[in-house]
Scaffold this motif. Structure first.
Motif, mmCIF file in Angstrom:
data_model
loop_
_atom_site.group_PDB
_atom_site.id
_atom_site.type_symbol
_atom_site.label_atom_id
_atom_site.label_comp_id
_atom_site.label_asym_id
_atom_site.label_seq_id
_atom_site.Cartn_x
_atom_site.Cartn_y
_atom_site.Cartn_z
ATOM 1 N N ARG A 5 21.454 1.781 -24.876
ATOM 2 C CA ARG A 5 21.355 0.463 -25.511
ATOM 3 C C ARG A 5 19.885 0.084 -25.599
ATOM 4 O O ARG A 5 19.162 0.129 -24.606
ATOM 5 N N CYS A 10 23.427 -10.180 -27.279
ATOM 6 C CA CYS A 10 23.744 -10.747 -25.971
ATOM 7 C C CYS A 10 23.613 -9.628 -24.937
ATOM 8 O O CYS A 10 23.638 -8.457 -25.278
ATOM 9 N N GLU A 11 23.455 -9.985 -23.719
ATOM 10 C CA GLU A 11 23.219 -8.982 -22.678
ATOM 11 C C GLU A 11 24.466 -8.190 -22.322
ATOM 12 O O GLU A 11 24.390 -7.050 -21.915
ATOM 13 N N LYS A 12 25.631 -8.790 -22.438
ATOM 14 C CA LYS A 12 26.886 -8.108 -22.143
ATOM 15 C C LYS A 12 27.875 -8.446 -23.244
ATOM 16 O O LYS A 12 27.755 -9.454 -23.912
ATOM 17 N N GLY A 13 28.854 -7.604 -23.425
ATOM 18 C CA GLY A 13 29.884 -7.910 -24.402
ATOM 19 C C GLY A 13 29.746 -7.093 -25.666
ATOM 20 O O GLY A 13 29.063 -6.074 -25.709
ATOM 21 N N THR A 14 30.403 -7.550 -26.696
ATOM 22 C CA THR A 14 30.460 -6.800 -27.951
ATOM 23 C C THR A 14 29.720 -7.546 -29.050
ATOM 24 O O THR A 14 30.311 -7.993 -30.027
ATOM 25 N N CYS A 15 28.444 -7.688 -28.882
ATOM 26 C CA CYS A 15 27.597 -8.371 -29.863
ATOM 27 C C CYS A 15 26.875 -7.334 -30.720
ATOM 28 O O CYS A 15 26.864 -6.157 -30.403
ATOM 29 N N THR A 17 24.258 -4.921 -31.794
ATOM 30 C CA THR A 17 23.416 -4.171 -30.869
ATOM 31 C C THR A 17 22.841 -2.936 -31.540
ATOM 32 O O THR A 17 23.457 -2.367 -32.433
ATOM 33 N N TYR A 19 21.476 0.962 -30.656
ATOM 34 C CA TYR A 19 21.549 2.027 -29.656
ATOM 35 C C TYR A 19 20.739 3.226 -30.151
ATOM 36 O O TYR A 19 20.627 3.441 -31.352
#
Length: 69
Positions: A5, A10-15, A17, A19
């Motif tokens: 990542r 957001c820092e956690k979750g399914t936003c 992103t 990679y």
């Protein structure tokens, strides 16, 4: 395929992103479906590809944190 990542909305979750694929250095983009067909008019999308929407802030934040010295 190992991925790391890089930056997300957001820092956690399914936003939305970004990679990095470790073996190739390619970038994977997790984003939002483009529900408005008019938004992709004029874009030729070949079989096996898709268009996703991500906030500009994600690219800007990645550039600030990883590319700008």
């Amino acid at each position: 395929m190992a991925v790391t990542r890089l930056v997300g909305e957001c820092e956690k979750g399914t936003c939305a992103t970004l990679y990095r694929v470790e073996e190739t250095g390619d970038i994977l983009v997790q984003g939002y479906e483009v529900a408005d067909a008019g938004a992709v008019v004029g874009i030729v999308i070949p079989a096996g590809e898709s268009v996703v929407r991500i906030p500009a802030e994600i690219i800007e934040r990645y550039a600030r944190e990883h590319l700008v010295g």
